[in-house]
Design an enzyme around this catalytic site. Structure first.
Site, PDB file in Angstrom:
ATOM      1  N   ILE A  22       0.816  -1.214   0.000  1.00  0.00           N
ATOM      2  CA  ILE A  22       0.000   0.000   0.000  1.00  0.00           C
ATOM      3  C   ILE A  22       0.846   1.258   0.000  1.00  0.00           C
ATOM      4  CG2 ILE A  22      -2.028  -1.016   1.068  1.00  0.00           C
ATOM      5  CD1 ILE A  22      -1.088   0.029   3.744  1.00  0.00           C
TER       6      ILE A  22
ATOM      7  N   GLY B   6       7.914   4.502   1.860  1.00  0.00           N
ATOM      8  CA  GLY B   6       8.537   5.786   2.121  1.00  0.00           C
ATOM      9  C   GLY B   6       9.938   5.789   1.577  1.00  0.00           C
ATOM     10  N   GLY B   7      10.828   6.524   2.250  1.00  0.00           N
ATOM     11  CA  GLY B   7      12.197   6.609   1.770  1.00  0.00           C
ATOM     12  C   GLY B   7      12.890   5.268   1.847  1.00  0.00           C
ATOM     13  N   MET B   8      12.452   4.406   2.766  1.00  0.00           N
ATOM     14  CA  MET B   8      13.040   3.078   2.907  1.00  0.00           C
ATOM     15  C   MET B   8      11.928   2.098   3.267  1.00  0.00           C
ATOM     16  SD  MET B   8      16.279   3.938   5.323  1.00  0.00           S
ATOM     17  CE  MET B   8      17.433   5.235   4.937  1.00  0.00           C
ATOM     18  N   GLY B   9      12.174   0.830   3.048  1.00  0.00           N
ATOM     19  CA  GLY B   9      11.262  -0.194   3.521  1.00  0.00           C
ATOM     20  C   GLY B   9       9.979  -0.262   2.721  1.00  0.00           C
TER      21      GLY B   9
ATOM     22  N   VAL C 210       5.620  -1.102   2.792  1.00  0.00           N
ATOM     23  CA  VAL C 210       4.425  -1.044   3.630  1.00  0.00           C
ATOM     24  C   VAL C 210       3.373  -1.961   3.011  1.00  0.00           C
ATOM     25  CG1 VAL C 210       2.773   0.470   4.766  1.00  0.00           C
ATOM     26  CG2 VAL C 210       4.953   1.397   3.966  1.00  0.00           C
TER      27      VAL C 210
ATOM     28  N   LYS D 176       5.026  -2.503   8.280  1.00  0.00           N
ATOM     29  CA  LYS D 176       6.105  -1.824   7.570  1.00  0.00           C
ATOM     30  C   LYS D 176       7.458  -2.336   8.022  1.00  0.00           C
ATOM     31  CE  LYS D 176       7.910   2.429   5.877  1.00  0.00           C
ATOM     32  NZ  LYS D 176       7.560   3.728   5.346  1.00  0.00           N
TER      33      LYS D 176
ATOM     34  N   ASP E 184      10.890  12.816   7.656  1.00  0.00           N
ATOM     35  CA  ASP E 184      10.278  12.952   6.324  1.00  0.00           C
ATOM     36  C   ASP E 184       8.887  13.567   6.454  1.00  0.00           C
ATOM     37  OD1 ASP E 184      10.365  12.819   3.582  1.00  0.00           O
ATOM     38  OD2 ASP E 184       9.655  10.756   3.459  1.00  0.00           O
TER      39      ASP E 184
END
Length: 671
Positions: free
Chosen positions: A39, A42-45, A47, A62, A160
């Site tokens: 869904i 973000g900047g990493m990882g 979700v 996440k 962020d």
């Protein structure tokens, strides 16, 4: 939970290690959380929407680790760091911060399990509305500051903060989301690849100074300032797509121009202080935002000051050459006036004491806010939007105005007009035949537009004095109540329920439309020739959010998607997308006929159904003088030849009629 960034792609990473490969749908973490669909990221990882098998609920899961930046040598340290971050995030309990339910650690990832929230991101709202009124921006900013204070008190940094990571729920609750790159104060400010962590336009200038220790809570507050500026000004304070461009703009113009911020100006300026030690902290920002919302002692603009038209307004090109003079009360094209306030503009008060420490210089912010507000008012640059009231008005705007004119309606109307040198009308930009804005030529056209021009003429305004403002089905009521438009002529179906719900008043109808469905002309999967075919095949039907069809479709047994867009144009775009699940669009027959006529090779209009949708002219309910003038003006238009001529010009090509139908019967006007 909502995020506006893309999903990390599947497959091996740069180094080809197993930990670079993201999970796939229906992976079950720790035998409990089944990953259903990605869904956001973000900047990493990554979700995921997941199902909690134990508690039988949907959650957001996440991963905190950036798989691209991990190697076997760094994995152990990264796991320890992510573990500490997850533990810290789980301790934050605040209504303006997404709730963390659980922390899970697998062989190569640390997961946080969060509450799954439904709503729209602030980025979506800004994309739809362009700008927000000062009170609403202040309310969103206050809730963001409250959430950031809770985050910072837990020794966590968001890193962020931006509109895409701010969720605005239907009830008005604001929630900070996406803690995928959250960390502790003093952490490294760059990734393994040397890039700066975060989104460039929202990054504080101190993050690029080699001597600093990386991000701090002040860095998050800078991003809050950028977001506040974007909400009220309709653009970013420091433009640029690359980090170096943004930072160069900050250095060249550290104090961006404020045109529409009004009393929010001191808050934004305090948050955008380039020196982090002199920047507002979350608690001070909260206090200032509360004062903006309470508005004690701040001059309240009267209706005599014309509402500021934000950057997204679409002015109508003048019919003749302009004299170059700016009408009284109109918005200046340049920045708000600066320098000393003219004598008598603001009562003189005691000077604020000299600051004694760090952020003490903001103790005199109330005086600065009042002065800034009056200066902006002098240039017609800002007006308060005030809930359901539609803003404060002078006596010439309502019943009091009629009384002060000694019962002389014409004199009262002249007072009303003197407060508004120009008439602003909300209309839809994307309905061919009804109302359409051509961006190349800057020209508005269509039946609604012609009705609006004719009505403006009855009110005493010529075409050069009319400004059209693009509205949608979802935001037209708020644009009226906020004072951004005087009237709305936008295929607005007039019903008593809408008058009560939207807090508006209708005059009309000026047209009655039937209901219909628009479908793909050559569908390989379904034969859709009548409305019953759409219902029988259970194909997905799209309609505009908050339209009269939104609830009616389900009541009538049609299949609809969970999320509906703000405009019918978006519905038609989904219909034309072969990969979309949408096979039909529901709306008024004349509205859909415009789309079918523009693309006959791919779109087909089905026969009209039962019932009609009466279109009304909408205005604020607390302006009976305007209601009376609109009612008498519309009555003249329906009684003469104008209405039939407009129908034959604009709607006959859509309906195929060779003669105009009978005119709609105007409902009795009441105040």
């Amino acid at each position: 939970m909502h995020n506006d960034d893309g999903i990390n792609g599947a497959g091996g990473g740069a180094d080809g290690h197993p930990q670079d490969r993201p999970p796939v749908p229906h992976t079950v973490i720790e035998g409990r959380y089944e990953l259903l669909e990605p869904i956001g990221s973000g900047g990493m990882g990554e979700v995921w929407k997941a199902h909690d098998r134990r508690l039988r609920r949907f959650v957001a899961v996440k991963g905190l680790l950036d798989r691209r930046a991990m190697t076997p040598d760094t994995q152990k340290a990264a796991m320890q760091r992510a573990r500490r971050e997850a533990e810290a995030l789980a301790k934050i309990e605040h209504q303006n911060v997404v709730t963390v339910h659980d922390q899970i650690e697998t062989a190569d990832q640390v997961w946080i399990v969060m509450k799954l929230l439904e709503g729209r991101s602030l980025a979506d709202l800004l994309s739809r509305d362009g700008v927000l009124g000062v009170p609403r921006a202040a309310d969103i900013g206050l809730q963001m500051a409250q959430g950031l204070r809770a985050v910072h008190e837990a020794s966590v940094l968001h890193r962020d903060v931006k509109p895409g990571n701010v969720l605005v729920r239907d009830g008005g609750q604001v929630v900070l989301v996406d803690f995928g790159i959250a960390t502790f104060e003093g952490a490294d400010r760059v990734t393994r690849y040397g890039g700066v962590i975060g989104t460039p336009p929202y990054l504080a200038p101190e993050l690029f100074v080699p001597a600093t220790h990386g991000p701090t809570s002040a860095s998050d507050l800078w991003a809050l300032g950028v977001t506040l500026y974007e909400m009220v000004e309709g653009r970013l304070p420091f433009g640029g797509n690359e980090v170096w461009e943004v930072q160069a703009n900050i250095q060249q113009s550290p104090e961006p121009v404020l045109r529409y911020a009004g009393p929010l100006g001191p808050v934004i300026q305090g948050l955008l202080a380039t020196d982090p030690d002199g920047r507002l902290d979350a608690a001070t920002a909260e206090a200032m935002l509360r004062e903006v919302l309470a508005d004690p002692g701040t001059p309240t603009p009267t209706r005599a000051a014309a509402p500021a038209h934000p950057p997204t307004a679409r002015p109508t090109p003048p019919a003749g050459p302009s004299s170059g003079a700016v009408p009284s009360g109109s918005v200046p094209s340049g920045p708000a006036p600066s320098g000393p306030v003219q004598s008598g503009a603001v009562p003189s008060g005691p000077s604020s004491p000299a600051p004694r420490e760090g952020r003490g210089r903001f103790r005199g912010w109330k005086v600065a806010a009042a002065a800034a507000c009056v200066v902006l008012l002098a240039g017609g640059g800002w007006i308060v939007s005030r809930g359901d009231s539609g803003g404060e008005r002078d006596d010439a705007s309502g019943q009091q105005g009629a009384g002060s004119a000694g019962g002389d309606a014409e004199q009262a109307w002249e007072q009303w007009k003197s407060a508004r040198k120009r008439l602003t009308i909300g209309a839809k930009e994307d309905q061919p035949g009804l109302s359409f804005y051509n961006e190349d030529t800057g020209v508005w056209s269509g039946f609604d537009v012609d009705i609006a021009y004719a009505l403006a003429g009855k009110l005493g305004y010529d075409k050069a004095q009319v400004d059209f403002y693009g509205v949608t089905t979802a935001n037209r009521a708020s644009k009226l109540k906020n004072g951004e438009v005087d009237l709305v002529v936008a295929s607005y179906s007039m019903t008593p329920a809408r008058e009560k719900r939207d807090g508006i008043k209708f005059v009309g109808p000026y047209y009655k439309a039937g209901s219909s469905l628009l479908v793909r002309k050559n569908s390989a999967k379904y034969d859709l020739d009548e409305a019953v075919d759409v219902k029988r095949n259970h194909v997905e039907v799209c309609t505009a959010r908050d339209s009269t069809y939104a609830d009616k479709l389900q009541e009538d047994g049609y299949t609809t998607g969970k999320w509906q867009p703000d405009t019918y144009k978006e519905c038609v775009e989904r219909l034309l997308d072969k990969h979309s699940s949408v096979y039909a669009v529901a709306s008024d027959d004349v509205l859909l006929a415009g789309y079918a006529r523009n693309d006959p090779a791919h779109l087909k209009l089905l026969p009209s159904g039962a019932g009609t949708e009466p279109y009304g002219v909408a205005m604020r309910k607390d302006d009976p003088l305007l209601q009376s003038k609109v009612c008498s003006g519309l009555q003249e238009i329906l009684a003469g030849k104008e209405w039939s001529e407009m129908y034959m010009k604009d709607l006959s090509p859509l309906t195929g009629r060779k003669t105009a139908p009978s005119r709609p019967e105007l409902r009795p006007c009441s105040t």
